[in-house]
Design a protein around this motif. Structure first.
Motif: not given
Length: 485
Positions: A172-182
């Protein structure tokens, strides 16, 4: 629990390992009691404990020497990563992630809790281009080329970062990093960390010992930024079982979390709730790091290796032994069984995973030495053993060897780096690496005893497998469950 950067892209034809031909090791990875290596030519080898299928050879047998994992031939594997008792491999050419081993809590990502004894594709990640995988005890993290993060597996302390404590059987995708490239992720036993492209470090999951670096002992269900390191940007992160290691752009090494066995390296056994610079290595530029169950390793830019932390397990006193535990010493009676092959019952009591020739815990970094002053180019900690690759294209291992995870053809411990002959340029020339005999198209797989999840051959479908529904709670794998790439 090792640090892995972007995937190694060296390729080849995937030809078989035959006739003792030497192949350079590209990547190494270590789990709780098993080891895996990617060799030049997209060849994968595994060895050590196989009870849960983590070796991928189609059976539950241990392998005491590196064994060619023929099931992955021709798939163009470019990366391998071990969890505690499971393994993953990624193919850049197929754009596919494979997993196998112990499947409890959905750690394999196949939509169920079944064990798999051969590599199987994670359907939910079909076509998703991945640059890095991290596997912890019972959960996994993946970073896509776009810098998005997916997680799956056990989640009792929020280590998946999804905002819940529910396990996830599929990525599942972590929404907390939306717009924050890891940039990269790391996974411990029950916690996770990430470094973003702009050098910020995040922590989430189990935080009892301060291993999230957030200044307290609370769990976090979603990633939270660590703000205590002023003016330093991070470029590397690794997780031990309950501690965390990071490296800044200036080459400084920081550790935080649990330190009962000196695994933080600060000269004491005190926990740190925020990143604390390791002063003993302040004059070195750190280029690689890795965290084990209770020990740590770091490589300097000039190829020197330093280790510290837990370095032993059992203390033998006559017919009794003491087991190290988090809360107390527990005494147990040992039956003295007949010695077989010279492997006396007491010989596996001393691990030596720090690699400095003794079995004493070290709360400060100690240099690990290699023959001919070889420089280390790659390091990886398992739970109680360690692997290293040197600039002479040799592979060394040390620590616990009970299940053959050291790859030396026996089950003895070593407390000094010992060359793995079959995988080293300076090793036994002409020695052949054996291949596993399993053929995925044969429909033959090992079936465990009843009550355990297993891969069961489907006699009606040649070359395919069906998954037994042991408790009725497994979910089907959705064909298009996730599109994050």
């Amino acid at each position: 629990m090792e640090v892995e950067g972007e995937m190694a892209m060296e390729g080849g034809t995937g030809e078989e390992v035959k006739g003792g031909e030497y192949r350079r090791v590209i990547l190494i990875s270590a789990g709780a009691s098993h080891s895996v290596a990617l060799l030049y030519g997209n060849v994968v080898c595994s060895w050590g404990r196989g009870e849960d299928g983590q070796l991928g050879h189609g059976d539950p047998e241990d392998r005491i020497s590196p064994t060619h994992l023929s099931a992955l031939d021709g798939l163009g594997v470019t990366s391998v990563t071990c969890g505690a008792d499971h393994t993953t491999a990624y193919s850049e050419s197929c754009v596919q992630l494979y997993s196998w081993g112990w499947g409890d809590f959905g750690r394999l990502g196949h939509g169920n809790s079944s064990d798999f004894f051969t590599p199987q594709p994670i359907k939910a990640l079909d076509g998703v281009r991945i640059k890095q995988i991290a596997c912890g005890d019972s959960h996994c993290l993946a970073v896509t080329l776009l810098g998005e993060v997916a997680s799956w597996g056990r989640n009792q302390n929020g280590q998946l970062g999804l905002g819940t404590v529910e396990d996830s059987l599929v990525p599942q995708k972590l929404q907390a990093f939306q717009g924050i490239p890891v940039k990269m992720v790391a996974a411990g036993a029950e916690h996770s960390t990430a470094i973003t492209e702009d050098g910020e470090i995040y922590g989430w999951g189990w935080g009892r010992y301060g291993n999230l670096g957030l200044g307290d002992r609370e769990d976090r269900l979603v990633p939270q930024r660590v703000s205590s390191v002023k003016g330093e940007k991070m470029i590397l992160v690794a997780c031990g079982w309950r501690h965390t290691i990071s490296v800044s752009t200036s080459g400084g090494l920081y550790t935080f979390g649990w330190s009962k066995y000196g695994q933080l390296g600060h000269g004491n056994f005190e926990d740190h709730l925020t990143p604390h610079k390791l002063e003993a290595l302040r004059d070195h530029f750190i280029s690689q790091i890795s965290g084990g169950w209770r020990h740590s390793m770091a490589v300097t830019s000039d190829g020197k290796l330093y280790g510290w932390g837990w370095n032993k397990y059992l203390v033998v006193l006559g017919g009794f032994f003491a087991i190290s535990s988090d809360t107390a010493w527990r005494w147990c009676l040992v039956s003295l069984l007949a010695d077989t092959g010279g492997n006396s019952w007491w010989r596996w009591c001393w691990f030596g995973q720090v690699g400095v020739g003794d079995n004493v815990d070290h709360c400060s970094p100690v240099q690990v030495l290699f023959p001919h002053d070889q420089k280390v180019v790659q390091i990886c900690c398992g739970w109680r053993h360690t692997l290293a690759v040197t600039d002479r294209q040799n592979v060394f291992s040390w620590g616990r060897g009970t299940n053959g995870q050291l790859g030396h053809g026996d089950s003895f411990d070593r407390n000094l780096p010992t060359i793995i002959e079959a995988m080293s340029f300076d090793g036994s020339s002409g020695r052949q690496i054996e291949s596993s005999s399993v053929n995925l198209l044969s429909g033959k797989f090992w079936i465990p005893s009843s009550g355990r999840f297993a891969v069961v051959p489907d006699e009606t479908m040649q070359g395919q497998v069906a998954v037994s529904q042991g408790n009725g709670s497994d979910a089907s794998v959705p064909e298009n469950d996730m599109r994050i790439g």
